[in-house]
Structure formats: structure tokens, C-alpha cells
Scaffold this active site. Sequence first.
Site, PDB file in Angstrom:
ATOM      1  N   ALA A  29      38.611  42.626  43.310  1.00 21.36           N
ATOM      2  CA  ALA A  29      39.317  41.708  44.199  1.00 21.36           C
ATOM      3  C   ALA A  29      40.835  41.950  44.239  1.00 21.36           C
ATOM      4  O   ALA A  29      41.480  41.655  45.243  1.00 21.36           O
ATOM      5  CB  ALA A  29      39.030  40.278  43.776  1.00 21.36           C
ATOM      6  N   THR A  33      44.291  41.362  47.286  1.00 25.12           N
ATOM      7  CA  THR A  33      45.160  40.178  47.246  1.00 25.12           C
ATOM      8  C   THR A  33      46.375  40.354  48.161  1.00 25.12           C
ATOM      9  O   THR A  33      46.819  39.393  48.780  1.00 25.12           O
ATOM     10  CB  THR A  33      45.619  39.827  45.806  1.00 25.12           C
ATOM     11  OG1 THR A  33      46.217  40.976  45.214  1.00 25.12           O
ATOM     12  CG2 THR A  33      44.454  39.360  44.947  1.00 25.12           C
ATOM     13  N   ARG A  41      40.109  35.454  39.392  1.00 26.89           N
ATOM     14  CA  ARG A  41      40.533  35.138  38.030  1.00 26.89           C
ATOM     15  C   ARG A  41      42.029  35.104  37.797  1.00 26.89           C
ATOM     16  O   ARG A  41      42.461  34.775  36.701  1.00 26.89           O
ATOM     17  CB  ARG A  41      39.855  36.098  37.049  1.00 26.89           C
ATOM     18  CG  ARG A  41      38.378  35.798  36.968  1.00 26.89           C
ATOM     19  CD  ARG A  41      37.616  36.725  36.060  1.00 26.89           C
ATOM     20  NE  ARG A  41      36.192  36.424  36.136  1.00 26.89           N
ATOM     21  CZ  ARG A  41      35.391  36.808  37.119  1.00 26.89           C
ATOM     22  NH1 ARG A  41      35.871  37.514  38.116  1.00 26.89           N
ATOM     23  NH2 ARG A  41      34.116  36.480  37.124  1.00 26.89           N
ATOM     24  N   ASP A 109      34.534  42.284  51.239  1.00 26.65           N
ATOM     25  CA  ASP A 109      35.377  41.956  52.386  1.00 26.65           C
ATOM     26  C   ASP A 109      35.415  43.024  53.473  1.00 26.65           C
ATOM     27  O   ASP A 109      36.119  42.853  54.466  1.00 26.65           O
ATOM     28  CB  ASP A 109      36.802  41.635  51.898  1.00 26.65           C
ATOM     29  CG  ASP A 109      37.420  42.783  51.089  1.00 26.65           C
ATOM     30  OD1 ASP A 109      36.999  43.955  51.242  1.00 26.65           O
ATOM     31  OD2 ASP A 109      38.336  42.503  50.279  1.00 26.65           O
ATOM     32  N   HIS A 126      28.181  44.243  45.285  1.00 27.49           N
ATOM     33  CA  HIS A 126      27.945  42.805  45.456  1.00 27.49           C
ATOM     34  C   HIS A 126      27.722  42.431  46.913  1.00 27.49           C
ATOM     35  O   HIS A 126      27.868  41.272  47.288  1.00 27.49           O
ATOM     36  CB  HIS A 126      29.101  42.012  44.864  1.00 27.49           C
ATOM     37  CG  HIS A 126      29.231  42.182  43.379  1.00 27.49           C
ATOM     38  ND1 HIS A 126      30.400  41.992  42.689  1.00 27.49           N
ATOM     39  CD2 HIS A 126      28.311  42.533  42.446  1.00 27.49           C
ATOM     40  CE1 HIS A 126      30.195  42.231  41.396  1.00 27.49           C
ATOM     41  NE2 HIS A 126      28.946  42.566  41.229  1.00 27.49           N
ATOM     42  N   CYS A 137      12.252  37.686  55.066  1.00 25.05           N
ATOM     43  CA  CYS A 137      11.802  38.794  55.933  1.00 25.05           C
ATOM     44  C   CYS A 137      12.916  39.806  56.189  1.00 25.05           C
ATOM     45  O   CYS A 137      12.697  40.800  56.875  1.00 25.05           O
ATOM     46  CB  CYS A 137      11.256  38.261  57.254  1.00 25.05           C
ATOM     47  SG  CYS A 137      12.529  37.699  58.397  1.00 25.05           S
ATOM     48  N   CYS A 160      15.459  30.763  58.797  1.00 23.33           N
ATOM     49  CA  CYS A 160      15.113  31.884  59.681  1.00 23.33           C
ATOM     50  C   CYS A 160      14.122  31.428  60.762  1.00 23.33           C
ATOM     51  O   CYS A 160      13.043  30.934  60.428  1.00 23.33           O
ATOM     52  CB  CYS A 160      14.499  32.991  58.827  1.00 23.33           C
ATOM     53  SG  CYS A 160      13.876  34.401  59.754  1.00 23.33           S
ATOM     54  N   SER A 201      40.356  45.079  39.031  1.00 27.79           N
ATOM     55  CA  SER A 201      39.192  44.349  38.531  1.00 27.79           C
ATOM     56  C   SER A 201      39.470  43.875  37.116  1.00 27.79           C
ATOM     57  O   SER A 201      40.002  44.621  36.299  1.00 27.79           O
ATOM     58  CB  SER A 201      37.951  45.242  38.542  1.00 27.79           C
ATOM     59  OG  SER A 201      36.878  44.562  37.914  1.00 27.79           O
ATOM     60  N   ASP A 243      51.782  46.396  40.203  1.00 24.45           N
ATOM     61  CA  ASP A 243      51.172  45.965  41.453  1.00 24.45           C
ATOM     62  C   ASP A 243      50.413  47.142  42.081  1.00 24.45           C
ATOM     63  O   ASP A 243      50.933  48.274  42.135  1.00 24.45           O
ATOM     64  CB  ASP A 243      52.279  45.485  42.401  1.00 24.45           C
ATOM     65  CG  ASP A 243      51.723  45.097  43.742  1.00 24.45           C
ATOM     66  OD1 ASP A 243      51.071  44.053  43.827  1.00 24.45           O
ATOM     67  OD2 ASP A 243      51.906  45.881  44.705  1.00 24.45           O
TER      68      ASP A 243
HETATM   69  P1  NAD Z   1      38.821  39.320  39.397  1.00 22.48           P
HETATM   70  O1  NAD Z   1      39.335  38.205  40.233  1.00 22.48           O
HETATM   71  O2  NAD Z   1      37.987  38.990  38.217  1.00 22.48           O
HETATM   72  O3  NAD Z   1      40.027  40.209  38.875  1.00 22.48           O
HETATM   73  C1  NAD Z   1      41.008  40.668  39.747  1.00 22.48           C
HETATM   74  C2  NAD Z   1      42.065  41.357  38.908  1.00 22.48           C
HETATM   75  O4  NAD Z   1      43.004  41.944  39.785  1.00 22.48           O
HETATM   76  C3  NAD Z   1      42.817  40.410  37.985  1.00 22.48           C
HETATM   77  O5  NAD Z   1      42.725  40.876  36.658  1.00 22.48           O
HETATM   78  C4  NAD Z   1      44.278  40.464  38.506  1.00 22.48           C
HETATM   79  O6  NAD Z   1      45.205  40.529  37.457  1.00 22.48           O
HETATM   80  C5  NAD Z   1      44.309  41.758  39.265  1.00 22.48           C
HETATM   81  N1  NAD Z   1      45.197  41.741  40.431  1.00 22.48           N
HETATM   82  C6  NAD Z   1      45.207  40.860  41.455  1.00 22.48           C
HETATM   83  N2  NAD Z   1      46.110  41.218  42.388  1.00 22.48           N
HETATM   84  C7  NAD Z   1      46.723  42.337  41.912  1.00 22.48           C
HETATM   85  C8  NAD Z   1      47.752  43.178  42.408  1.00 22.48           C
HETATM   86  N3  NAD Z   1      48.340  42.972  43.604  1.00 22.48           N
HETATM   87  N4  NAD Z   1      48.134  44.234  41.641  1.00 22.48           N
HETATM   88  C9  NAD Z   1      47.553  44.475  40.443  1.00 22.48           C
HETATM   89  N5  NAD Z   1      46.559  43.724  39.942  1.00 22.48           N
HETATM   90  C10 NAD Z   1      46.147  42.676  40.666  1.00 22.48           C
HETATM   91  O7  NAD Z   1      38.091  40.320  40.380  1.00 22.48           O
HETATM   92  P2  NAD Z   1      36.810  41.229  40.144  1.00 22.48           P
HETATM   93  O8  NAD Z   1      36.894  41.950  38.856  1.00 22.48           O
HETATM   94  O9  NAD Z   1      36.696  41.998  41.413  1.00 22.48           O
HETATM   95  O10 NAD Z   1      35.628  40.171  40.052  1.00 22.48           O
HETATM   96  C11 NAD Z   1      35.486  39.142  41.012  1.00 22.48           C
HETATM   97  C12 NAD Z   1      34.165  39.149  41.762  1.00 22.48           C
HETATM   98  O11 NAD Z   1      34.309  38.301  42.883  1.00 22.48           O
HETATM   99  C13 NAD Z   1      33.849  40.492  42.312  1.00 22.48           C
HETATM  100  O12 NAD Z   1      32.658  40.885  41.770  1.00 22.48           O
HETATM  101  C14 NAD Z   1      33.730  40.334  43.822  1.00 22.48           C
HETATM  102  O13 NAD Z   1      32.370  40.441  44.197  1.00 22.48           O
HETATM  103  C15 NAD Z   1      34.095  38.926  44.123  1.00 22.48           C
HETATM  104  N6  NAD Z   1      35.320  38.751  44.947  1.00 22.48           N
HETATM  105  C16 NAD Z   1      35.533  39.540  46.008  1.00 22.48           C
HETATM  106  C17 NAD Z   1      36.674  39.376  46.775  1.00 22.48           C
HETATM  107  C18 NAD Z   1      36.896  40.307  47.939  1.00 22.48           C
HETATM  108  O14 NAD Z   1      35.938  40.832  48.479  1.00 22.48           O
HETATM  109  N7  NAD Z   1      38.160  40.545  48.327  1.00 22.48           N
HETATM  110  C19 NAD Z   1      37.606  38.388  46.460  1.00 22.48           C
HETATM  111  C20 NAD Z   1      37.344  37.558  45.356  1.00 22.48           C
HETATM  112  C21 NAD Z   1      36.192  37.759  44.602  1.00 22.48           C
HETATM  113 ZN    ZN Z   2      12.824  35.471  57.909  1.00 22.92          ZN
END
Ligand code: NAD
Ligand code: ZN
Length: 254
Positions: A29, A33, A41, A109, A126, A137, A160, A201, A243
Site C-alpha cells: 500500500a 499513498t 498501518r 488499486d 489480493h 458462479c 447474483c 509493505s 519516501d
Molecule cells: P501496510 O499498510 O501494512 O504498510 C504500508 C507501509 O508503507 C507502511 O509500513 C508505511 O510505513 C509505508 N509507507 C507508506 N507510505 C510510504 C511512502 N510514501 N514512502 C515510504 N514508505 C511508505 O500495507 P501492506 O503491507 O500493503 O498491507 C496492507 C494490505 O491492505 C495489503 O495486503 C493490500 O491488499 C491492502 N491495501 C491495499 C491498498 C491499495 O491497493 N492501494 C491500500 C491499503 C491497503
Molecule cells: Zn452467480
Amino acid sequence: MIAPDLKTAIAQLGELIEVASMVVPFTGAGISTECGIPDFRSPGGYWTKNRPIPFDEFLASQEARDETWRRRFAIQDQFGGAQPGRGHRALASLYRRGKAPGVITQNIDNLHQTSGIADDHVIELHGNTMFAACLDCAARYEIPWVRQRFDADGGRAPDCPACGGHIKSATISFGQSMPEVPMRRAEELSRACDLFIAIGSSLVVWPAAGFPLTAKRSGARLVIVNREPTEFDELADLVVREDIGDALSPFIAH
Ligand code: NAD
Ligand code: ZN
């Protein structure tokens, strides 16, 4: 080793990429951001406000399905227009150069696809939130169709029309089994690569978090790019606590 500053981090990452013959990026994720989509998290992240709804609750309760869809439509209104960020663009550049065969992502996303990586080469662990499917179905439904039915029925999640099964966005909830083909392909790429880069992550969601370990155990170099520490930092050849956009933008090919 933790890179002491951004400049050193970029130089060392660049060197590792140059000498690698197959780079496999693995994203979470944090790469999205800067596109305005909050992660789970970080402080103030999504989970501080929304308890995740596990799969068995979704199956068992109409109220849970209604709430799941209410949240999905709220997300659409807030983040529907999100565009790829610098991290996505840098990875798309590595892909176009032939350095990376694709990406493994935990994200739902669709931004790696939007950044120019072919659908087939985005391995989604995911799922994807841009469409929905019947759990029985497997018929596919578009989100605007679900929303129209939801609104017409006073905020009730539709079933459905073909078989009566529950319709769920094509994402993997807690408690739902992992998708077989993407899991297998992610495993293969993790074993085959010689550079694995985990980006944005927290590496706490399993089994996805196992892939950096698999890569490392299979002899690849491991880089972790994440603002906050992760449990695997000690294993990594390079840790970049910067970042993501700042660290990866030099790798965007113009
Ligand atoms: P997480 O939220 O657990 O961890 C995200 C990590 O990214 C954090 O440790 C944070 O410190 C770091 N981070 C955030 N912005 C940053 C930046 N600009 N630069 C550097 N580091 C940065 O995310 P995860 O490990 O992907 O687990 C969350 C689950 O939730 C995933 O499995 C996913 O399926 C889902 N999710 C997806 C989205 C999306 O699709 N964009 C968004 C939120 C959650
Ligand atoms: Zn169906």
C-alpha cells in the site's frame, strides 16, 4: 545495511539494478499513498477507522455485505480518480527496459496496470477492486452496476441474478483463500529473480510476506524500501527508509 541518506540509497539501488539480470518488485500500500490512497498501518491509516470485515462474516450476514459495499462506494468517491505515482512509473520503466518481468503486488488499486504494465504481468495476490464477481458462479459484475442495484434497493447488497450467490468485489478478504495462479507465479518469480525489491509493505500480511524470504533463500539480493522498519530489515542487503517516490523517481525513464 540501512542506507545512511537518500543519495547513497539511490546510488546503491541503482548499482544493484544494473548488475541484476532479473528484478522482481513486490509492492504494498505504501507505493500508492502519494496517489492519495491511504495505507492500512501508517498512523491514522484506514484500519484506525474501519475494522476489516472477515470473509466468514461477509458470507454469513447481509448487514456485513451491505457495510462492505457501502465502504467500497465511499472509496470510489474518494480515490476513484487516483493516478500512478513516481514509484509506479519507475517500476513501469524497469519493466519496459526488460529489467523486470512484471510486479508482484498486494495492492488492489489497479495502478500498476494504469502505469503501463500489461495486465498479465501484474501478479495480484489480493485481487482487484475495480470489478466484482459472484462467489458461486464467478459471473463478473461491474462496480457501477452493483452500485445502481444497491441504491435502488435502499442500500442492500445485491445477489447474483443468475444464481443467487453473493456478489463481492474481486479482492481477497481476511479468511478467504489465496488465489492459486497468482500465488504460484509469485513463487516462481521470487525463486527465479536475482534482485527482489519490497516496496511500501509492512511485511506483516501472510502469506504475501513470505515472498521476500523465498527470494532471499533462493539466492537473490533483497532490498526493502519502506519508511518504517520491517521485521525483515536484518535480512536485507539494502534497506531504504525514505519516501518511495523520492527513492524511485531517478529510475523513471523519460
Ligand atoms: P501496510 O499498510 O501494512 O504498510 C504500508 C507501509 O508503507 C507502511 O509500513 C508505511 O510505513 C509505508 N509507507 C507508506 N507510505 C510510504 C511512502 N510514501 N514512502 C515510504 N514508505 C511508505 O500495507 P501492506 O503491507 O500493503 O498491507 C496492507 C494490505 O491492505 C495489503 O495486503 C493490500 O491488499 C491492502 N491495501 C491495499 C491498498 C491499495 O491497493 N492501494 C491500500 C491499503 C491497503
Ligand atoms: Zn452467480
